[in-house]
Scaffold this active site. Structure first.
Site, PDB file in Angstrom:
ATOM      1  N   ASP A 107       0.878  -1.277  -0.043  1.00 31.09           N
ATOM      2  CA  ASP A 107      -0.025   0.198   0.052  1.00 31.09           C
ATOM      3  C   ASP A 107       0.794   1.288  -0.007  1.00 31.09           C
ATOM      4  O   ASP A 107       1.462   1.520   1.105  1.00 31.09           O
ATOM      5  CB  ASP A 107      -0.938   0.060   1.130  1.00 31.09           C
ATOM      6  CG  ASP A 107      -1.777   1.108   1.294  1.00 31.09           C
ATOM      7  OD1 ASP A 107      -2.056   1.517   0.016  1.00 31.09           O
ATOM      8  OD2 ASP A 107      -2.228   1.694   2.309  1.00 31.09           O
ATOM      9  N   ASP A 326      -1.482   5.877  -6.647  1.00 31.95           N
ATOM     10  CA  ASP A 326      -1.767   5.171  -5.541  1.00 31.95           C
ATOM     11  C   ASP A 326      -1.893   3.670  -5.996  1.00 31.95           C
ATOM     12  O   ASP A 326      -2.645   3.265  -7.041  1.00 31.95           O
ATOM     13  CB  ASP A 326      -3.033   5.699  -4.811  1.00 31.95           C
ATOM     14  CG  ASP A 326      -3.635   4.951  -3.901  1.00 31.95           C
ATOM     15  OD1 ASP A 326      -2.879   4.499  -3.089  1.00 31.95           O
ATOM     16  OD2 ASP A 326      -4.744   4.601  -3.868  1.00 31.95           O
TER      17      ASP A 326
END
Ligand code: NAG
Ligand code: NAG
Ligand code: NAG
Ligand code: NAG
Ligand code: NAG
Ligand code: NAG
Ligand code: NAG
Ligand code: NAG
Length: 379
Positions: A107, A326
């Protein structure tokens, strides 16, 4: 806050290579990134629908982070550590001595490295046994006064041991103790002829969250590995370091790759068309310094530069706005005006009638595999 709308372009073969922070590195490894839906036999339509739904949740969580960022009151400040959970890619690693294998969500939108630990007071389902600190020879609790404890967004102290709480924007959370452990990376990457790439890399003294109280969805994994820009992320802890990843379409059988340290070398990376990669610096949003912001100036389709006010991409004084890259959002979201400019141009140049594709949840379908979405969320 301006509304964001999703844009999904699947016909384009997407290889995105993300080099981060170039410095000398002492650790190098490469890994396969596994897509969260890779194990199950979903149809193409199901894969798309699931990706759209995850991205929608992820963007809502990221916007909750942005909305919570400029605060002064301490209760609200605790919420600043809201990050977005819901990953798209998983990595394999091992923790402790002897090493216990597990899979974790990779992440770039958060920092903490954590796994669920025994004794587990509240835990999400996971496919491997909980990590048992007492059975590892290299586990070390961190004292409250330690530098790493001070780097937590919300540090606390219990019997002189550093304890943490970490919230994600969709109310997922983890809480437990902060500890050092030896992590092992790269054992699964044994596929290259170069012998150095095949060996596992053991990294001592990685500070991680040993979570005894956890809530949320782990996508059939056993923890998370934060790759953000904050001090506790894996990237920062192994630094000075850098990483890159190459994402294949998740409709493709070719695996995605993650390269770390010495292997994240742009010199040996080419785009799919064979031309050298181009680079652009990241920018810092002081309100969300752990996120990878890009300075987007405009969008062209073919050779046509679209009429979009560059200010719609700018980071505002209050920390809202801006453009982030992201790992957990598989479709691109654009501010409304920018989205409409792209959509209108595409609809005008593709000689097919646009259809409203409510099945997937996107508003414009031009071709099989090329979707444009609008207004999945309002904010
Ligand atoms: C841990 O993972 C490595 C690399 O995939 C593998 O070689 C090893 O057998 C695994 N160990 C266990 C106990 O499953
Ligand atoms: C492989 O690793 C050894 C020891 O770390 C190093 O001396 C050697 O240069 C490396 N070889 C390559 C091809 O990177
Ligand atoms: C881990 O950190 C401790 C405390 O600073 C140190 O004593 C130890 O040598 C380190 N371990 C390794 C393997 O570097
Ligand atoms: C934990 O690891 C950090 C970074 O290597 C080190 O500075 C610290 O001394 C370690 N603490 C303990 C208790 O091992
Ligand atoms: C969960 O992961 C395990 C391996 O870690 C795999 O065998 C299993 O099929 C996965 N389950 C689902 C529902 O994806
Ligand atoms: C990339 O190549 C250039 C020129 O060949 C060299 O100066 C540079 O050190 C290389 N960078 C890395 C990270 O190997
Ligand atoms: C990258 O592309 C350049 C120019 O086409 C070529 O000379 C080079 O060999 C390629 N490198 C790799 C690693 O494919
Ligand atoms: C597509 O259909 C949905 C649901 O019926 C509707 O809300 C939306 O406005 C439609 N979009 C367009 C561009 O027609």
């Amino acid at each position: 806050m301006a509304s964001l709308v999703p844009l999904l372009l699947l016909l384009v073969p997407i290889i995105s290579c993300l080099p981060v922070a170039s410095c000398k590195s002492h650790v190098g490894f490469k890994l396969t990134l596994t897509h969260v839906d890779a194990g199950a036999s979903y149809t193409k339509l199901q894969l798309l629908t699931r990706a759209v739904a995850r991205s929608k949740a992820r963007v809502a969580a990221l916007q909750a982070v942005a909305a919570a960022a400029p605060v002064t009151d301490p209760i609200a400040a605790a919420r600043v550590l809201v990050r977005a959970s819901h990953g798209e890619y998983l990595i394999d690693l091992a923790i402790g001595t002897p090493p216990l294998n597990y899979t974790a969500i990779m992440d770039t939108g958060s920092d903490l490295v954590w796994t669920q630990c025994a004794p587990c007071l509240l835990c999400a389902d996971q496919p491997t046994p909980y990590f048992q600190p007492a059975q590892s020879a290299t586990y070390r609790l961190l004292p409250c006064r330690s530098a790493r404890c001070g780097q937590l967004p919300y540090p606390a102290c219990f019997q002189k041991v550093c304890v943490y709480q970490y919230y994600y924007g969709d109310y997922a959370s983890t809480a437990g103790v902060l500890a050092n452990e030896t992590f092992t990376f790269g054992a699964a990457a044994a596929e290259s002829s170069s012998s150095n790439l095949t060996s596992a890399v053991r990294v001592p003294n990685v500070s991680f969250g040993c979570g005894n109280i956890n809530a949320g969805e782990l996508a059939n994994s056993s923890g998370m590995v934060g790759f953000g820009r904050g001090p506790l992320s894996l990237v920062s802890q192994l630094g000075p370091s850098r990483f890159s990843y190459c994402l294949t379409s998740y409709l493709s059988p070719t695996p995605s790759r993650l390269y770390f340290g010495a292997f994240a070398n742009l010199n040996s990376t080419n785009t799919s068309s064979g031309s050298p990669v181009q680079s652009t610096p990241f920018v810092v949003n002081p309100a969300l310094p752990n996120m990878y912001y890009l300075s987007l100036k405009g969008i062209s389709l073919g050779t046509t530069r679209l009429q979009i006010d560059p200010l719609v991409f700018a980071i505002n004084d209050d920390g809202t706005g801006g453009v982030i890259i992201d790992s957990g959002t598989s479709i691109t979201y654009l501010q409304q005006d920018a989205y409409e400019a792209v959509r209108n141009e595409l609809v005008s140049i593709v000689p097919l009638p646009p259809k409203n594709d409510t099945e997937i949840g996107l508003d414009t379908c031009l071709l099989d595999g090329l979707y444009l979405g609008v207004r999945l969320m309002a904010c």
